[in-house]
Design a protein around this motif. Structure first.
Motif, PDB file in Angstrom:
ATOM      1  N   GLU A 138      58.279  40.158  30.975  1.00 43.79           N
ATOM      2  CA  GLU A 138      57.293  40.016  32.056  1.00 43.79           C
ATOM      3  C   GLU A 138      55.910  40.483  31.614  1.00 43.79           C
ATOM      4  O   GLU A 138      54.916  39.792  31.870  1.00 43.79           O
ATOM      5  CB  GLU A 138      57.758  40.771  33.302  1.00 43.79           C
ATOM      6  N   PRO A 139      55.801  41.629  30.919  1.00 47.20           N
ATOM      7  CA  PRO A 139      54.470  42.038  30.448  1.00 47.20           C
ATOM      8  C   PRO A 139      53.848  41.027  29.472  1.00 47.20           C
ATOM      9  O   PRO A 139      52.631  40.838  29.474  1.00 47.20           O
ATOM     10  CB  PRO A 139      54.720  43.387  29.760  1.00 47.20           C
ATOM     11  N   GLN A 140      54.662  40.383  28.674  1.00 39.86           N
ATOM     12  CA  GLN A 140      54.124  39.382  27.747  1.00 39.86           C
ATOM     13  C   GLN A 140      53.585  38.172  28.504  1.00 39.86           C
ATOM     14  O   GLN A 140      52.530  37.640  28.146  1.00 39.86           O
ATOM     15  CB  GLN A 140      55.199  38.951  26.748  1.00 39.86           C
ATOM     16  N   VAL A 141      54.277  37.740  29.535  1.00 43.28           N
ATOM     17  CA  VAL A 141      53.794  36.610  30.351  1.00 43.28           C
ATOM     18  C   VAL A 141      52.484  36.993  31.023  1.00 43.28           C
ATOM     19  O   VAL A 141      51.530  36.212  31.029  1.00 43.28           O
ATOM     20  CB  VAL A 141      54.850  36.169  31.391  1.00 43.28           C
ATOM     21  N   ARG A 142      52.418  38.215  31.565  1.00 37.62           N
ATOM     22  CA  ARG A 142      51.164  38.679  32.180  1.00 37.62           C
ATOM     23  C   ARG A 142      50.037  38.723  31.153  1.00 37.62           C
ATOM     24  O   ARG A 142      48.899  38.368  31.453  1.00 37.62           O
ATOM     25  CB  ARG A 142      51.361  40.051  32.832  1.00 37.62           C
ATOM     26  N   LYS A 143      50.339  39.149  29.927  1.00 33.73           N
ATOM     27  CA  LYS A 143      49.328  39.240  28.865  1.00 33.73           C
ATOM     28  C   LYS A 143      48.827  37.840  28.490  1.00 33.73           C
ATOM     29  O   LYS A 143      47.617  37.637  28.309  1.00 33.73           O
ATOM     30  CB  LYS A 143      49.912  39.946  27.638  1.00 33.73           C
ATOM     31  N   VAL A 144      49.741  36.883  28.380  1.00 37.97           N
ATOM     32  CA  VAL A 144      49.339  35.498  28.094  1.00 37.97           C
ATOM     33  C   VAL A 144      48.384  35.016  29.179  1.00 37.97           C
ATOM     34  O   VAL A 144      47.324  34.451  28.886  1.00 37.97           O
ATOM     35  CB  VAL A 144      50.570  34.560  27.989  1.00 37.97           C
ATOM     36  N   ASN A 145      48.742  35.242  30.437  1.00 44.15           N
ATOM     37  CA  ASN A 145      47.884  34.823  31.548  1.00 44.15           C
ATOM     38  C   ASN A 145      46.523  35.506  31.486  1.00 44.15           C
ATOM     39  O   ASN A 145      45.485  34.863  31.712  1.00 44.15           O
ATOM     40  CB  ASN A 145      48.547  35.121  32.889  1.00 44.15           C
ATOM     41  N   LYS A 146      46.511  36.789  31.183  1.00 45.59           N
ATOM     42  CA  LYS A 146      45.254  37.531  31.112  1.00 45.59           C
ATOM     43  C   LYS A 146      44.367  36.992  29.991  1.00 45.59           C
ATOM     44  O   LYS A 146      43.166  36.786  30.173  1.00 45.59           O
ATOM     45  CB  LYS A 146      45.537  39.014  30.899  1.00 45.59           C
ATOM     46  N   LEU A 147      44.952  36.753  28.823  1.00 48.13           N
ATOM     47  CA  LEU A 147      44.182  36.244  27.687  1.00 48.13           C
ATOM     48  C   LEU A 147      43.652  34.833  27.957  1.00 48.13           C
ATOM     49  O   LEU A 147      42.484  34.539  27.675  1.00 48.13           O
ATOM     50  CB  LEU A 147      45.030  36.258  26.413  1.00 48.13           C
ATOM     51  N   LEU A 148      44.487  33.964  28.507  1.00 46.31           N
ATOM     52  CA  LEU A 148      44.037  32.607  28.831  1.00 46.31           C
ATOM     53  C   LEU A 148      42.966  32.639  29.915  1.00 46.31           C
ATOM     54  O   LEU A 148      41.991  31.871  29.856  1.00 46.31           O
ATOM     55  CB  LEU A 148      45.215  31.736  29.252  1.00 46.31           C
ATOM     56  N   GLY A 149      43.109  33.527  30.887  1.00 43.59           N
ATOM     57  CA  GLY A 149      42.081  33.684  31.921  1.00 43.59           C
ATOM     58  C   GLY A 149      40.758  34.124  31.333  1.00 43.59           C
ATOM     59  O   GLY A 149      39.694  33.641  31.731  1.00 43.59           O
ATOM     60  N   LYS A 150      40.807  35.017  30.361  1.00 42.83           N
ATOM     61  CA  LYS A 150      39.576  35.467  29.704  1.00 42.83           C
ATOM     62  C   LYS A 150      38.921  34.326  28.930  1.00 42.83           C
ATOM     63  O   LYS A 150      37.694  34.147  28.990  1.00 42.83           O
ATOM     64  CB  LYS A 150      39.865  36.650  28.774  1.00 42.83           C
ATOM     65  N   LEU A 151      39.721  33.532  28.213  1.00 40.98           N
ATOM     66  CA  LEU A 151      39.174  32.359  27.515  1.00 40.98           C
ATOM     67  C   LEU A 151      38.501  31.411  28.519  1.00 40.98           C
ATOM     68  O   LEU A 151      37.397  30.922  28.283  1.00 40.98           O
ATOM     69  CB  LEU A 151      40.274  31.594  26.769  1.00 40.98           C
ATOM     70  N   PHE A 152      39.190  31.163  29.615  1.00 42.26           N
ATOM     71  CA  PHE A 152      38.668  30.266  30.645  1.00 42.26           C
ATOM     72  C   PHE A 152      37.343  30.786  31.190  1.00 42.26           C
ATOM     73  O   PHE A 152      36.359  30.044  31.291  1.00 42.26           O
ATOM     74  CB  PHE A 152      39.699  30.129  31.771  1.00 42.26           C
ATOM     75  N   ASP A 153      37.300  32.068  31.521  1.00 39.97           N
ATOM     76  CA  ASP A 153      36.066  32.667  32.051  1.00 39.97           C
ATOM     77  C   ASP A 153      34.940  32.612  31.020  1.00 39.97           C
ATOM     78  O   ASP A 153      33.796  32.308  31.365  1.00 39.97           O
ATOM     79  CB  ASP A 153      36.303  34.111  32.484  1.00 39.97           C
ATOM     80  N   ASN A 154      35.241  32.925  29.764  1.00 44.41           N
ATOM     81  CA  ASN A 154      34.230  32.883  28.723  1.00 44.41           C
ATOM     82  C   ASN A 154      33.619  31.504  28.595  1.00 44.41           C
ATOM     83  O   ASN A 154      32.408  31.357  28.401  1.00 44.41           O
ATOM     84  CB  ASN A 154      34.815  33.294  27.372  1.00 44.41           C
ATOM     85  N   LEU A 155      34.444  30.476  28.681  1.00 38.58           N
ATOM     86  CA  LEU A 155      33.937  29.109  28.542  1.00 38.58           C
ATOM     87  C   LEU A 155      33.111  28.672  29.751  1.00 38.58           C
ATOM     88  O   LEU A 155      32.295  27.761  29.653  1.00 38.58           O
ATOM     89  CB  LEU A 155      35.087  28.127  28.304  1.00 38.58           C
ATOM     90  N   GLY A 156      33.303  29.339  30.876  1.00 39.05           N
ATOM     91  CA  GLY A 156      32.543  29.011  32.086  1.00 39.05           C
ATOM     92  C   GLY A 156      31.185  29.685  32.153  1.00 39.05           C
ATOM     93  O   GLY A 156      30.382  29.379  33.030  1.00 39.05           O
ATOM     94  N   GLU A 157      30.948  30.617  31.243  1.00 36.78           N
ATOM     95  CA  GLU A 157      29.669  31.353  31.266  1.00 36.78           C
ATOM     96  C   GLU A 157      28.509  30.474  30.858  1.00 36.78           C
ATOM     97  O   GLU A 157      28.593  29.594  30.077  1.00 36.78           O
ATOM     98  CB  GLU A 157      29.742  32.573  30.334  1.00 36.78           C
TER      99      GLU A 157
END
Length: 157
Positions: A138-157
């Motif tokens: 479960e922590p690994q799935v949360r980490k994947v989501n967090k990292l992908l969310g950060k990539l997504f946010d970075n690209l939206g800047e």
């Protein structure tokens, strides 16, 4: 270059040290494509496709949404999402109506048949999720989501 940039040299396509297997977007694209293939294969016998599934999933989570909000959340073009929504309306899966607050805004919600359909599709596509995250904690799935969310946010800047 020194410091952090050197550590990422293999991941940067502009670097002489670039290695395709070290390029994160190579993997993001491959994962997305493989996921889409698995979902299309799973959804087809249910007379569903990924586009309609995304709309139904968003409405299941958010309840009522405007077509514009659906397009924004699904990262789809407004004309494309509009066609999908009206096709779903014609199938009896969603209700479409003008907003009481602003008549220019078209709102969408799942019908009873739409909810039944989403429940059925969720139950029958859960194996795709299980297959994809086999061996993940479960922590690994949360980490994947967090990292992908950060990539997504970075690209939206």
């Amino acid at each position: 270059m020194t410091g952090r940039s050197d550590k990422l040299a293999k991941s940067r396509p502009s670097s002489e040290a670039f290695e395709l297997d070290e390029f994160p977007f190579y993997w993001v694209a491959r994962v997305n494509a493989r996921y889409a293939l698995e979902m299309e294969k799973t959804l087809k016998p249910m007379n569903m496709d990924i586009s309609r599934w995304r709309v139904a999933m968003l409405l299941n989570v958010h309840g009522e949404m405007s077509i514009s909000d659906i397009a924004e959340q699904a990262l789809g073009k407004l004309p494309t999402i509009t066609k999908i929504v009206y096709r779903m309306r014609d199938e009896g899966l969603v209700a479409v109506y003008p907003s009481d607050m602003d008549g220019r805004v078209t709102l969408v919600r799942l019908t009873e048949l739409g909810y039944e359909n989403v429940t059925y599709v969720f139950a029958n596509t859960q194996d795709v999720f299980k297959k994809a995250f086999k061996g993940f904690s479960e922590p690994q799935v949360r980490k994947v989501n967090k990292l992908l969310g950060k990539l997504f946010d970075n690209l939206g800047e």
